[in-house]
Scaffold this motif. Sequence first.
Motif, short mmCIF file in Angstrom:
data_model
loop_
_atom_site.label_atom_id
_atom_site.label_comp_id
_atom_site.label_asym_id
_atom_site.label_seq_id
_atom_site.Cartn_x
_atom_site.Cartn_y
_atom_site.Cartn_z
N LEU A 249 -97.33 18.49 40.54
CA LEU A 249 -98.52 18.23 41.34
C LEU A 249 -99.72 17.95 40.43
N TRP A 250 -100.65 17.18 40.97
CA TRP A 250 -101.91 16.91 40.26
C TRP A 250 -103.03 16.92 41.28
N THR A 251 -104.11 17.62 40.97
CA THR A 251 -105.23 17.71 41.90
C THR A 251 -106.49 17.11 41.32
N ASP A 252 -107.22 16.41 42.17
CA ASP A 252 -108.53 15.84 41.81
C ASP A 252 -109.58 16.86 42.21
N ILE A 253 -110.20 17.50 41.24
CA ILE A 253 -111.15 18.58 41.52
C ILE A 253 -112.31 18.12 42.40
N GLY A 254 -112.91 17.01 42.02
CA GLY A 254 -114.10 16.54 42.74
C GLY A 254 -113.83 16.08 44.15
N GLU A 255 -112.68 15.48 44.38
CA GLU A 255 -112.35 14.93 45.69
C GLU A 255 -111.48 15.86 46.53
N GLY A 256 -110.97 16.91 45.92
CA GLY A 256 -110.09 17.81 46.66
C GLY A 256 -108.74 17.18 46.98
N GLY A 257 -108.38 16.17 46.23
CA GLY A 257 -107.12 15.47 46.47
C GLY A 257 -105.94 16.17 45.82
N LEU A 258 -104.75 15.90 46.35
CA LEU A 258 -103.53 16.47 45.81
C LEU A 258 -102.44 15.41 45.82
N GLU A 259 -101.77 15.24 44.67
CA GLU A 259 -100.69 14.27 44.55
C GLU A 259 -99.43 14.97 44.06
N HIS A 260 -98.28 14.44 44.46
CA HIS A 260 -97.00 15.01 44.01
C HIS A 260 -96.21 13.95 43.27
N TYR A 261 -95.41 14.40 42.33
CA TYR A 261 -94.61 13.49 41.51
C TYR A 261 -93.31 13.16 42.21
N ASN A 262 -93.01 11.87 42.28
CA ASN A 262 -91.75 11.39 42.86
C ASN A 262 -90.89 10.83 41.73
N PRO A 263 -89.81 11.51 41.37
CA PRO A 263 -88.97 11.05 40.26
C PRO A 263 -88.30 9.72 40.53
N GLU A 264 -88.14 9.34 41.79
CA GLU A 264 -87.50 8.08 42.12
C GLU A 264 -88.38 6.89 41.77
N THR A 265 -89.68 7.06 41.94
CA THR A 265 -90.64 6.00 41.61
C THR A 265 -91.25 6.19 40.23
N GLY A 266 -91.17 7.43 39.71
CA GLY A 266 -91.80 7.74 38.45
C GLY A 266 -93.32 7.80 38.55
N LYS A 267 -93.82 7.96 39.77
CA LYS A 267 -95.27 7.95 40.00
C LYS A 267 -95.69 9.16 40.85
N PHE A 268 -97.00 9.38 40.88
CA PHE A 268 -97.57 10.42 41.73
C PHE A 268 -98.06 9.78 43.01
N HIS A 269 -97.81 10.45 44.12
CA HIS A 269 -98.20 9.93 45.44
C HIS A 269 -99.03 10.98 46.18
N THR A 270 -99.95 10.53 47.01
CA THR A 270 -100.81 11.43 47.77
C THR A 270 -99.98 12.32 48.71
N VAL A 271 -100.32 13.59 48.71
CA VAL A 271 -99.63 14.54 49.60
C VAL A 271 -100.10 14.31 51.03
#
Length: 216
Positions: free
Chosen positions: A194-216
């Motif tokens: 997971l990766w969170t954007d502190i200022g925006e309150g966003g949260l993303e999760h890692y998808n190993p199939e795409t190799g990218k982070f996507h919005t939760v």
Amino acid sequence: MDRVKPLPSYLVQRYHGWKATGYADNKAWYRRLASDGQHPRAMVISCCDSRVHVTSIFGADQGEFFIHRNIANLVPPYEPDGDHHGTSAAVEYAVRVLKVSNLMVLGHSNCGGIKGCIDMCKGHAPELEAKDSFVGRWMDILRPRYEAVADVQDPEEQMRALEKDAVVTSLENLMTFPWVESLVNEGKLTLHGLWTDIGEGGLEHYNPETGKFHTV
């Protein structure tokens, strides 16, 4: 230990405020936690950064998460060499003793540890190159991943890319622990990046199939 001092007054006041309200209103719950022990369903490995508040992000109560924090939310590779390994010990306890079913690595925006790693790799942080720099030697875990973002021209994009690479690096290193790999393969343990954007309150999760982070 004559150098140890009493708590600052503002912390004493906050403690008494919590004891009179938060604790008093939930006394039975706290006593149950104390008597029954902990049974968290998940472990979270996050950064020491004071702006990252894991329990608030997920609305978690006491006893829900086994939390380990370190610089840049890194997990080192499995190395049973007899040296001190705080992060590895925390993972071992969570997985083998507490038997958590989910293990989350949480990275975040504007990470000072990641910035230090970039500066070190660019030759702009000689203090981190010193052998006695604990931060520098810890960031060596991530150093090989710098090459993947070295050509990114925008500093903010470069930071964000390495912040997310730090999460993936930790996930990969977790799988070098034989008992983590075994439980993951058996379907008894699930890893999450997971990766969170502190200022925006966003949260993303890692998808190993795409190799990218996507919005939760």
